[in-house]
Every structure is written in C-alpha cells, then in structure tokens.
Design an enzyme around this catalytic site. Structure first.
Site, PDB file in Angstrom:
ATOM      1  N   HIS A 195      -3.816  -5.163  -0.171  1.00 16.85           N
ATOM      2  CA  HIS A 195      -3.450  -5.686   1.143  1.00 16.85           C
ATOM      3  C   HIS A 195      -3.450  -7.210   1.188  1.00 16.85           C
ATOM      4  O   HIS A 195      -4.470  -7.812   1.486  1.00 16.85           O
ATOM      5  CB  HIS A 195      -4.410  -5.133   2.193  1.00 16.85           C
ATOM      6  CG  HIS A 195      -4.217  -3.680   2.431  1.00 16.85           C
ATOM      7  ND1 HIS A 195      -3.373  -3.184   3.398  1.00 16.85           N
ATOM      8  CD2 HIS A 195      -4.720  -2.599   1.789  1.00 16.85           C
ATOM      9  CE1 HIS A 195      -3.382  -1.865   3.358  1.00 16.85           C
ATOM     10  NE2 HIS A 195      -4.197  -1.484   2.387  1.00 16.85           N
ATOM     11  N   CYS A 214       0.833  -1.202   0.000  1.00 10.36           N
ATOM     12  CA  CYS A 214       0.000   0.000   0.000  1.00 10.36           C
ATOM     13  C   CYS A 214       0.875   1.263   0.000  1.00 10.36           C
ATOM     14  O   CYS A 214       1.545   1.545  -0.988  1.00 10.36           O
ATOM     15  CB  CYS A 214      -0.977  -0.037   1.164  1.00 10.36           C
ATOM     16  SG  CYS A 214      -2.306   1.163   0.969  1.00 10.36           S
ATOM     17  N   GLU A 261      -2.351  -8.965   3.422  1.00 16.09           N
ATOM     18  CA  GLU A 261      -2.612  -9.413   4.794  1.00 16.09           C
ATOM     19  C   GLU A 261      -4.109  -9.422   5.094  1.00 16.09           C
ATOM     20  O   GLU A 261      -4.521  -9.880   6.156  1.00 16.09           O
ATOM     21  CB  GLU A 261      -1.865  -8.511   5.789  1.00 16.09           C
ATOM     22  CG  GLU A 261      -2.554  -7.197   6.137  1.00 16.09           C
ATOM     23  CD  GLU A 261      -2.459  -6.112   5.049  1.00 16.09           C
ATOM     24  OE1 GLU A 261      -1.926  -6.409   3.968  1.00 16.09           O
ATOM     25  OE2 GLU A 261      -2.928  -4.989   5.276  1.00 16.09           O
TER      26      GLU A 261
END
Lengths: 358, 1073
Positions: A337, A253, A339
């Site tokens: 993202h 990001c 994650e």
C-alpha cells in the site's frame, strides 16, 4: 472493569480463548487474521480490505489514543478514516486502554465499536493466537458470549467481499486536466486523497462497472477484500482497456492481483497473508528497497506471468510477488500500500510515477 | 563488501562516566564481532580494562591507551590500518575522530573513515551547521533569534508563535529569562531583560512538549529503515538520559508516528549517514507540530536501548554497512531467514528507567533538567505498561517495590515536587494519588501525558482494592491475577493486604507465592523475535509476563543448564566489571557443555546480548522472579558470585528453597556478610580486624571511642540525609554527624570502627576450590586507607609492599578461604601498617578488580572460578604476579562535572563512575597513561596547591620541588604558601574566596590561568570541606584537572616530571609479556 462481560473466541480447530468484551455485545464470525502493525487501529478497522475478517492486533496495548472524529470533508471523503464505517467483524487485543489520551480523539475505541456494532475483545494471549494462525494459516473463527452455538463459523472468502464493499454508483472527485478511472474494489480513502493531491480528477466506479466507454486518461484498480477470483467482471473490463488502448494502468493490492489475472497470471492464497507495517520489498533488478504497509491474503504466482510481463517488486522475507509491470506498456501495480494510512510512506512516489504517465 | 580493507582501527569510549557508559562496550563488541566475521584484522584503543571488548579474542590487538588524537595517531602510525570506525565509542571516539580528520592525520596515514563521513558528523555536531543543513530540506529545528529592541522582540515572538521563552544574553544563571504566553507578558519581560542586557534571545517555548526519538539506519545505496521509536514519559526539558522512556511510542497516532518517521528518513538521507543515527524530536501534544532537537551521528545510549528493546543488533548492522554492505545483503539475526532490511514489530512494551546515585554526593543538586546525572539504567519488558513500569521500579534497586507498597517518602510540598521534578518524581506521583490528586491535576503540574498517568492510577486503584482485605487467603483469585498482570510483586500484594501487620516480609512473599501457585497464577515466558510472531524464530531472548497464557519455549528438564545471575543496573560501585565477569562465566559454562542461562535487565551490557548465552531472560533479579525462572529451568545450578552484590544477597533465600548454588555455599556467604559472624570467625582463627562495635546509645558510643580513640569510622544503619558513612576526628564532629545525619537508637544502631590513619590498603582477589586457594592476586592502593577502594588508584603487582606484608596477606587469605570453605571467586581487603595487617572486608564473590588483575596477569580468574564451581577439571596456574616485568595501574574516573554543586572530594563512600587500567614497563609510565586516560592533562605551567595537613604537606614537598625544577609556577594558599616558602620552594601566594586579598585563587581558576588544582582537604569534616569547596568546584566547572589526594598527586607529579608523554610506549596488550 471487573464487570466487562466474559467472551470467547473459538477457532475452527476447536481452540478456545477467553477474554472480556469492550465493544458491542453480539456473537460474530469471520476469518481470523493478525496484523503486526503497532499503530493505526482506526485506519485498519475502516479499511474495506478487512471486510469479513476478525482482526487480531499483535501489539498488546490498543486504544491508547482513542478515535478521531468521523467527519467528512467537502468531497465526501472521511477526514480521518479509510472509509465511512468499520469493516472488520471484530478486533481482538491483549490490553485495552479504557482511558485514552489524545487531542484529536473524540471518543474511545470501545465507544466507537459499540456505536458501530462491532465486537471488541481484550485479555487474550494474542501472541499465542498469532502463533496458531501462523502455523495453521488463517482460520475461521467465531466470538460467542454465552453458548458456543450462538453462531456458526463462516468463511468470508466464499462470498464476493468486493461486491459487499464497493460503491453503488459512479462518484466524481476533484478537478484536473487528467481524468483517472478508479475501480472501487473496496478503496481506501487515502488512495483517493493521494490522487487528488496530484491534481487529477478521480472517477470512482463500482467494481463491476464497465468504464471503457468513459472518457479517461488512466486507470487505477484499488485494493479490496477477499478472494480476487470472484472478480471476473473486473478482470474482463481491465483486459478490454489493455486491448483497446495504451492508457496507463496502476493497481494496488487487489488491483495488483486483478491486473495480474488480466495479464494471464494466476493468484493463490497465502498461508496467513501479510498484514503489517514492516514488510520489506525490493524493486527487481535494483538495490532499491522499501518498507511497506501490507494487508493481503492472496498473492500473484510469479511463475505464471506471461513473457511480456515481469515482477516489479519482490518480498525480501518470503520472495512472494509484490508488484508487476508490463515490459513495454505503462502498466504496473503494487501488492503493498503506497498510500500507507496506516503505515510507512516510503513508496508514495508510485503515485507520482503514475500521474506522470497520464 | 569492500575488499581493500584488511585492518580496521576502532576507538572505544574509555572509562565509564555519566552520559557515556556500558552501552559503548556493547556497541563496540558488536562492531568487532561484525568485522571478525569478515576476516578483518581489528585493532582497538580503549583504556577501559574492565570491558568485554578489551578481552582476549574480541579484538585482535588491544591498546589500553587514552582515546586522544595524540595516542591514536601513534597507534595508526604503528598499526597502519586501512580503515577506522568512529561511531562505536560514544562522544569520546567521535570527537577524537573529528580532530584526527581536521588535523589531517587520517589523510596523512591514508586511513579511511568507514561508515558515516566525518563531514556528516560535523554537520550534526555544530549547532549552526546543523540548523542550516536541516533548513535546506525544510525540516524545523529549535531556533532562537537574537534581538536588541522590543519591536524586534515582538516581531520575532510573533513569527515563532507563542508561548516563547526569552533569555537575556550574556547573563549568568538565567537572570532575566522567562516564559511569555502572549505579547503583554513579552512586553513586561523583554523590557526588564533589556534593562540589564543589550541583547535578548527569543526562542519558541516547547515546555510540556513530548519528546520522541527514532533510531534510523541507512546503507550506502540509500535504503533506510527506522528500527525503533521511543517516547519519553517525562516531557521536554528533562534530559532523555534522565527520563523514563517507553518503546514503541504509546501516545502517537499512525499519522504522527509516520510523519516523524518520514522526517527521520529525509534527515538521514540529507545528512548522508552510512550506518546508524538517532533523531530526537520535540512534539506538540496539541497538534502535529514538531522540532528536531538533535541528531546523533553515531551509536548512542538510545541505540543500545533500541537494540535490546527490539532484538535488532544496530551496532552489528552499522559496522557491516560501514564495510559497504547493503541492508538487503544482511539477514535478521534473530530469525536468521528473513531480511535485515525491515522494521521490528514489537508485541510487548519496554520501559527504560534511569538509576541515580545522587545520595552519594554532598551538596548535589537533585532537580532533574537538561543535563544528565543518572549513572545507569534498566529496561523492563511487559505486555502492559503497568507491568513494565512496576518491574522497572524494582529493577532500579533502590529499595522500591514498584509504584505502590513502598516506604512512605516525606514530601513537604507535593505541588512543588510535581512541578520541579527530582530523582524521586515517580514516587511523588504515587504519593499525590494517595492524597487524592486526580490525573488531570497531576498532568497540569507535570505535563506528563494523561495516558501514562492513567495507567499509574490503575495500579493505585488495584492497590486500593487489595487494601480492602486483611488476609491474603481471602483475596479473590481474579484480583490477584489482575494485580500480577499490573506487575505487582508478591511482596506488594502482601504489604497491600497486611499493611503494618506484615512482620516477616520474606515469609509473606512465600505465602503469597504458594497461594497463587495453588490458583494457577503463574507467569509465562515469551520470546522477543523482532516480528511479533509473524515468522517462526528460534530466539533465545526471553521475558516473563502475566499477560499471556502459554509459554513460547519448551523446557527439557535435563538439569544441563547453568543459570548466571547478572549485576543489574550500573551504579556507583557496580558496573561493567561485573558484566565482564558474567560474560566469562557464561562462556566458560557454554564451552564445557552446559546450556548457559543469563538473567539480567541492564540494556547497557554485553551479558544481555542474546548471542552471549543459550538463553537470556531479560528480567528481574528479585527472589520472586529468579525462583519463577528456576522453577521453569530446573537447572544444574545457579552461579551467584559473578554479578556483584545483588545475586550474592539472594544466597540464603535460594538455599532455603533447596536451589543448587554453585560455588561457596550460602551459610558461608552469610558468615562473611554478617558482621558479627565474620568477626567471631576472625577471632577464632586469630585474624586481626580494626576494632568495631554496633552501638545503640550515645553513652555506649562514647565509651567505645574512649577505648579506641579518634578518628573513627561511623556507619549508621538508618540514614536521614547525606552520605551513609563518615569519618569523625573528634567529639564535636561525631556529635554533629550523628545528630544531623543519623539517629542512634535501639532500632537504628550505629557501627563505629577504629580508623587507622596512614595505613596502606591491600587487596587480594582470589579463586579457591573447597577452601584451598588456587590462584590469587595481591594489589596495593596508592592512596592511604580512607579512600573507598572503588575510588582508589590500584597498582598491580604491588610496588611498595614489604615481603613480610605480602606473606601475611597470603596466609590470612588462605586461612579465611579454608574456614569459609570457599569455592569460587573471593576478595579480601586489608589494612597494612608496618607489617601489621588487619582485615576490613571479605566478599565471597568476584570483586570490582577481577577483570583488571585477570588482564594484567593474563590469567582469567573467572574462567578458572567457573570451572571450579562447575566441578570441572582445571589446571592450577603456575604463573605468579611477581614474575611480571610490567605494572598495571587502575585509575578511577569521576563525573563531577555532570553533578552540579556536588563536592568533588573523595571519602569513605565511593564516588567514581568508572575506571581504566593501563600497563607500563614501570610504575611512572603506567600511572601517567592511566591518569591521562581518565581525563587528566599534563599541566602547561601554573599549578595551584592547597595541601592539607602538615603530614600531607610533607608528602607533597618533594613533588613541589620536582614541579619547580621542571619549570612550573606554583600558586599556594596561606598555609601551603608558608610551608613551601619555609622549605625554600618558590611559590606565589593566592587567597581563598573568604579572604579579601588579591590574587584570588578562584578568579585565577575562572580565568583559566591555572592548569591543575591540587586541593587536599585536611579531613572530611564539613567545616574543612566548605573552605575548599569553591576551589574544587571551580576547578571542575572550568574543566581544570583536580586532585584531592596527596599520595595520588605525588604519584602523578612524579610520573609527569620524570617521563615525557612521548616516552609512553605504544605497546599493545599482547606485547607485554
């Protein structure tokens, strides 16, 4: 329920939406952004990338499953949140569930907002609001209770939001053969969890800390809020790492934007950004496509990437950059993202790729 | 895309049945559209003639043949397709495909299965293979362990984790099974169970777990998306088809949502689906534990729902993926600019509710469980759960107004009714709230998540607030607004305020409407755009909500739109045929320069595919909502005559609001609908009707019957239980029926009609223009009158009508059309006996048989009717049914096997769930094809006969001889045995369950020694019915074809004894000229 206080959202073009308060009652301001994610309000609100922003949730029913307990594990990472507090200025929804239902809930969303002194509004035509934001781009907005002059508009992008949310000192997590420096531009806890799960030691450093003197095997540049052009110090430190070593670098990001800037590319502000769980990206030159979780307002200009760099991922809806990589060195980053938390977990493998390079 | 594929065969799902309904017309139509776009020639096998997919221009060649390996092979042999699609015709097509594969047929003719490979299908269909397959990737499934002693039982239970359920193997009816929460309970139960069964099955109990589904798509490059997830309102244990379902899930956190999503993708990759599948989970409400219940490797009811819920055309995309495309090659068909590789973001909630018709069946078990009994469904869209569910409860169309404001229902034991759910479950919850039950108490009894219950409670609270007022004028604006945001209709608001003092409901609705308009409380129109407004989309897919302030669309007010009202939930008596009519009306309007606008809310339909019209309002068909839409649309006019009875019933009220009704005017519709007015008219124009009278005392009833004589048809206006209509043959039956099932009083009169025995039933489907008949089709029932026209087998053109009868029917149709000034479609039903004809019913709208006669005759009655209603020029068709060189047979599909305990007998109330229409060069060929298409089989050797009254026995005598000549063994019960023996037809006597002799008919059925059962009840009285019930039910439960009508039995026997299955010609629709 009739007793909830009336409250108004005023956009900087003068548009007013009337709703009712279900959170903390205090005027506030920020950049109004929308997210089309249908789940994950505890994760979003605690995501430091929302610092300075008023979050509009397009899915109309919010608060259904309450909020989990705000405890921390042994490493000091939040058990269920993405940081230690709510970062958004306010949350705007259409229909708030006053009664929640979930085994894992400790409190309602409204109770949490009140405890964290964050504003919450319901009863807003969030679809209409979203359409305005889509057409006009993200706007400044303020939330007032009695009088429209209670508070001024503010543009959070003028402030270095990264400095606001980054940690103050170096923090070390976990034990492992390999050490990763994690530059905290406003890191989500799940990024740290994803690294720790792969048995590396994480050295979390403040955004303006020069890590180049530390002993480490790889560099990770985190997500973070606001305008990446405020982070010149970080960019310089990344350049230093690239000039002095060939250690693997991975960014997410804001990390993608800072790595790009360090490579020599420029970053521009998108009209209204990508904030959702359903952004399609394609790995350039392959048939591999992924659904990703995204939350960003700025993007890397593909055309400004120097010749030894190339786009790694492209957004399939609007062709914007979703990641870059170096053609010969172990440097890569993703605008989305991997994650998740919240969102789909399809690109979790990028952490494996990074750890393998160490 | 693959370029070696030029011609593709697609298998349909056949007649609509419980568990396999209109959703496959939608998915098949989408697949055909996808293939057509690629220039691929398409061949469709589907005997369901009422569907949109079997219409001209959808597939290149259409075969109205059974979807069985036998016929599919013959079509393959003739058509030589390179590819076949198996995933678009439900379980029927999938099973047929697997058999073709296993039989080596596909290989033999070099036909490639496009999309998901057959091996993957088999891995999901075979329970054992499935568990093994998912074990390989450590995905948990529901497993049971077989043990034969208590020690192993304890160990197994411990491994699975309590609570467990134990079942005694080889025990019928759940004997010896039960739940154990701990080892003590297990010891007791297991010991007991082991005493009468050598083996126990120990299974983890998932009672009260949530049920969650994901719709997953994968392309051949291994890219995956989950298009939608859905959560059941009802906990595990109630079939998804029986459950209220919401999309997206509402009680799952991010971690839970994405855990299940990730698993779904892992599963689809491992199984190797190319296209679409759905994954069903059981999900622990107190942890993140889960089990995979099943995977459907095909388009399903859920996928149709997901398509409508999200706007993502799953079937269309799946077909393209089958052709070799990647998801990245395809565009989002709503935005047209963004990629089809994405997951829709919703900014609304949808609620699916099942529609049951259990009241139509004698003796049926009403408890909901693991098997599906619902016959249709609705989808409601809102921006609060309260709004969506209340809309949905109205859409179901069973006289309910929402969660509150309904007629009181009688519940003896609320606790029990909550614990053991029936089709009334949600209204039991409403009642329980009224009686002071708390959310927690109801949760304990139902295991429905508290979140849903709390939302329902909100509705109840608002009702209470409204009830504090006694005049609508004094209700605060905020409260009215809140009620509307929670989905209250104007009726509900009126009733809550006025209570019993509400005498004129229609006026109250208008009063509330006026009041709220004055206060500016109006619904807004929102779009469904797949991306929650993130990208601009020119979508025409709309719904209305009170939870918003602005409309998404602009209204031109140019009077250029034509609004077509659809048919709502599929139910017994109204299903896919009205969808076909609606779609054709839309298409005709569109082709002639009008903007076509659809209002309908049935997710199983093609008419609710946003590609079929210029604007789709996925919303209610109530007066209130239709008026809301008409106020916005300001259309040229409204078509009420193609969506069955629901739109027709709105005629008078819309007319009062000065709405331009296209076609026959409201007062004439009323003249046909109102029994008294219609009768008076018939008398005036000299058209005969069976005598009837509306009566309100037993004395009057007796007096009238003394005039007309038994049997009579009795129609109570207020029904206590059981079927609404009945035929009574004598005084005793009459008294019994009226005492048991109905009350005769001034308030609840009963209509008694003369019932004419042995009469033929004839129907006219026609189109008129200003009272002049432009086109007609006369068809003839095989069964005598007394079998509902929706259950009857219909031959068209008629084969055995006197010319004189036909002439008279035509004449009467013309007279009625003229008298009612009909413009548009209409249908009249007649009784015909010795050239004497009587009118029994007249509908000034399209009927169930419109698609059938249109397709057999190859003249589109709805296209013609629509042109006429729009005042467009048209050509009067010159073709006549008596010119046809072939015959069409429409046969009915029954779903008794799904309806436990229901008596599979036909009567004056309709019971069939679907139909087929097949063509043949002669009646026998068409009858045989049609009967095979609805699941009958040509019997192997043994046939059981109980042939009813003497008259019926005579009807079947010739058939019995034909069977014997053909080498069949006949078994007959007492009376039939004697009759056949007296008439020199050899047969073996068997005994009723009440007789103590051997051989027992029922035992033979259970041992599958019988290949076909012909059981004709003498009449429809309860005494007669109970005698044969066990035999009929036994046939259904053992999957043995059953026929209960003498004339149908005779037609079928005649067909299969005179022609061989191999003689059925493999002719496509266009080859019948």
């Amino acid at each position: 329920m009739q007793k909830d206080r009336p409250v108004s959202l005023i956009l900087d073009n003068g548009t007013v939406f009337h709703g009712k308060s279900f959170g903390y009652e205090q005027p506030t301001n920020g950049e109004v952004v929308f997210s089309t994610a249908m789940v994950g309000y505890p994760e979003s609100l605690t995501d430091p990338s929302y610092s300075g922003q008023i979050l509009v949730v397009t899915f109309p029913l919010v608060g259904n499953y309450g909020v989990p307990v705000g405890s921390f594990d042994a490493d000091g990472l939040s058990s269920f949140y993405e940081s230690n507090k709510i970062h958004a200025q306010a949350i705007i929804v259409s229909d708030y569930s006053f009664e929640h239902s979930h085994w894992n809930a400790e409190k309602s969303l409204g109770e949490w907002l009140k405890a964290e002194k964050v504003v919450g509004i319901y009863g807003i035509d969030t679809r209409e609001l979203t359409k305005i934001l889509r057409e006009k781009g993200s706007m400044k907005g303020k939330i007032v209770f009695e009088d429209e002059n209670e508070i001024e508009f503010a543009d959070p992008n003028l402030v270095n939001q990264v400095a606001v949310v980054s940690c103050d000192e170096v923090i070390r997590y976990g034990k492992g053969d390999k050490k990763v420096v994690l530059v905290d531009c406003g890191v989500k806890h799940n990024i740290i969890r994803c690294l720790l799960k792969r048995n590396v030691e994480v050295i979390r450093v403040p955004w303006d800390y020069d890590w180049n003197d530390l002993e480490f095997d790889g560099l990770f540049i985190s997500n973070g809020p606001g305008d990446p052009n405020h982070c010149d110090i970080t960019v310089e430190n990344i350049k230093k790492t690239m000039n002095n070593t060939d250690k693997p670098i991975f960014g997410i990001c804001m990390g993608n934007q800072l790595l790009s800037r360090a490579a020599g590319a420029t970053v521009y502000k998108l009209k209204y950004g990508h904030r959702s769980h359903n952004q399609p990206v394609r790995m350039v030159g392959t048939n591999r496509c992924f659904i990703t979780s995204q939350n960003h307002g700025y993007a890397v200009d593909n055309t400004t990437l120097p010749s030894d760099w190339e786009p790694l991922f492209i957004n399939m809806n609007d062709d914007t950059n979703e990641g870059i990589r170096h053609k010969s060195k172990p440097y890569f980053s993703a605008q989305f993202h991997p994650e998740a938390a919240s969102g789909p977990t399809d690109t979790d493998f990028l952490f494996d790729d990074f750890v393998k390079l160490l | 895309m693959r370029d070696n594929i030029k011609k593709v065969l697609i298998l349909g799902s056949g007649a609509l049945k419980i568990g396999e309904a209109g959703e496959f017309d939608y998915s098949g139509s989408q697949a055909l559209k996808a293939l057509k776009e690629e220039g691929i020639e398409t061949v469709l096998i589907n005997p369901n003639i009422a569907t949109v997919q079997t219409s001209e221009g959808v597939a290149d060649r259409i075969y109205y043949l059974p979807v069985t390996p036998f016929f599919v092979e013959k079509v393959i042999k003739k058509e030589k397709p390179q590819g076949i699609l198996l995933a678009f015709g439900g379980q029927t097509a999938l099973n047929c495909g697997v058999k073709l594969y296993e039989g080596g047929i596909l290989e033999k003719y070099n036909v490639e299965v496009l999309g998901t490979p057959v091996q993957a299908i088999m891995d999901t269909e075979d329970r054992e293979l499935f568990v093994k397959k998912l074990d390989q990737i450590s995905v948990k499934t529901i497993k049971s362990e077989a043990v034969d002693n208590i020690v192993d039982a304890r160990r197994a239970a411990k491994e699975l984790g309590y609570p467990v359920i134990i079942r005694a193997a080889y025990a019928l009816g759940g004997l010896g099974s039960g739940f154990c929460d701990n080892e003590d309970e297990l010891n007791v139960l297991a010991e007991k169970a082991l005493s009468f069964s050598p083996q126990l099955l120990v299974e983890k109990s998932l009672k009260g777990w949530k049920e969650v589904e994901y719709e997953v798509v994968r392309d051949r490059f291994d890219n995956c998306i989950t298009v939608c997830n859905m959560e059941n309102f009802d906990p595990l244990g109630i079939h998804t088809g029986e459950s209220i379902v919401v999309a997206p899930s509402q009680t799952l956190t991010n971690a839970e949502y994405h855990k299940l999503r990730e698993l779904a993708i892992r599963i689809i990759r491992h199984i190797g689906i190319v296209g679409e599948c759905n994954v069903q989970y059981a999900f622990d409400p107190y942890s993140e534990d889960y089990r995979v219940i099943e995977v459907n490797a095909r388009l399903s009811r859920s996928s149709a729902l997901a398509s409508k819920a999200t706007g993502y055309p799953l079937a269309f995309v799946a077909a393209k993926l089958g052709l070799g495309y990647g998801l990245f090659d395809l565009k989002n068909s709503v935005t047209k600019t963004t990629s089809a590789f994405f997951e829709p973001a919703l900014d609304y909630i949808v609620c699916k509710l099942p529609r049951w018709d259990l009241g139509k069946f004698q003796g049926v078990d009403r408890e909901l469980g693991s098997s599906m009994k619902s016959v249709g469904e609705v989808m409601a869209i809102g921006r609060t759960f309260e709004e969506a569910i209340q809309k949905g409860l109205r859409m179901i169309g069973q006289g309910m107004h929402g969660f509150v404001g309904n007629k009181e229902i009688k519940i003896d034991n609320i606790d029990k009714a909550l614990r053991e759910p029936t089709d009334k479950r949600i209204f039991v919850i409403s009642k329980a709230f009224r009686q002071g039950y708390t959310v927690d108490q109801i949760h304990e009894l139902t295991k429905i998540d508290r979140w849903f219950l709390q939302k329902l409670y909100n509705i109840m609270m608002t009702a209470n607030e409204l009830e504090a007022y006694s005049d609508v004028k004094y209700v605060p604006t905020d409260l009215i607004k809140k009620a509307k945001q929670q989905g209250f209709s104007d009726f509900q608001i009126g009733r809550s305020v006025l209570k019993d003092s509400m005498t004129d409901a229609e006026q109250t609705i208008l009063d509330v409407r006026k009041l709220r308009k004055e206060h500016g409380i109006l619904p807004v129109v929102k779009q469904i755009d797949t991306l929650a407004a993130e990208y601009p989309a020119q979508t025409n897919y709309l719904y209305l909500t009170y939870n918003g302030e602005y409309n998404d669309v602009n209204y031109l007010g140019d009077h250029k739109s034509v609004v077509v009202l659809g048919s709502g939930a599929y139910r017994i008596g109204s299903s896919v045929e009205f969808d076909w009519c609606s779609v054709n009306a839309l298409t005709t309007a569109r082709e002639n320069g009008f903007r076509s606008v659809m209002i309908n809310y049935n997710p199983e339909t093609v008419s609710t595919d946003y590609d079929m019209c210029d604007r789709l309002y996925f919303d209610e068909l109530t007066f209130e909502r239709v008026m809301d839409i008409l106020d916005l649309e300001n259309p040229h006019g409204v078509i009420l005559s193609v969506g069955g009875q629901i739109p027709n019933n709105l005629a008078m009220r819309l007319d009062e609001q000065k709405i331009n009704i296209l076609g026959t005017q409201a007062k004439y519709i009323d003249n046909a609908e109102d029994r008294h007015k219609f009768s008076t008219m018939c008398d005036v124009i000299g058209v005969d009707q069976p005598r009837w009278k509306e009566l309100s005392s037993m004395d009057d009833v007796n007096e009238f019957i003394a005039e007309v004589g038994f049997p009579v048809l009795v129609r109570p206006s207020y029904v206590l239980s059981g079927a609404a209509m009945n035929v009574c043959s004598n005084q005793q039956e009459l008294v019994q029926f009226l005492e048991l099932a109905a009350n005769v009083s001034k308030k609840h009169p009963v209509v008694i009609s003369q019932f004419i025995e042995g009469a033929k039933e004839v129907e006219v489907d026609a189109v008129a223009d200003n009272g002049e008949v432009v086109m007609y089709a006369i068809s003839e029932h095989i069964e005598f009158a007394g079998v509902h026209s929706g259950d009857a087998t219909i031959q068209f053109p008629p084969q055995k009508l006197y010319v004189e009868t036909v002439r008279r029917v035509k004449k009467v149709a013309r007279e009625i059309a003229k008298e009612l000034n009909i413009t548009g479609p209409f249908n009249i039903q007649f009784l015909a006996k010795e050239n004497d004809i009587k009118v029994i019913e007249c509908n000034l709208r399209a009927s169930r048989s419109f698609p059938f006669v249109s397709k057999v005759l190859k003249i589109n009655f709805i296209e013609l009717a629509t042109k006429i209603m729009l005042g467009l020029p048209y050509e009067k068709p010159s073709k006549n049914e008596f010119d046809l060189d072939y015959v069409g047979i429409k046969a009915s599909q029954f779903s008794f096997s799904r309806l436990q305990k229901a008596d599979p007998v036909l009567g004056v109330d309709m019971a069939s769930t679907g139909e087929v229409g097949c063509l043949g060069d002669d009646p026998a060929e068409a009858v045989l094809t049609a009967m095979l298409s609805v699941g009958h089989r040509i019997p192997e050797k043994n046939i059981l006969l109980s042939t009813g009254t003497t008259k019926q026995k005579i009807t079947l005598l010739e058939s019995a001889r034909m069977l014997v000549d053909k080498g069949y063994n006949l078994f007959a019960t007492g009376g039939t045995y004697r009759f056949l023996t007296e008439n020199n037809v050899p047969c073996t006597q068997v005994y009723w369950p009440s007789e103590e002799m051997q051989p027992q008919a029922l035992e033979m059925i259970q041992k599958k020694q019988i290949d076909m059962v012909i059981n004709i009840p003498k009449n429809l009285t309860s005494g007669e019915l109970s005698n044969g019930y066990k035999i009929r039910r036994g046939a259904i439960d053992n999957n043995i074809p059953l026929i209960t009508n003498a004339r149908l039995a005779s037609a079928f026997i005649n067909a299969f004894t005179t022609i061989d299955i191999d003689d059925i010609k493999i002719k496509s629709w266009d080859e019948y000229k």
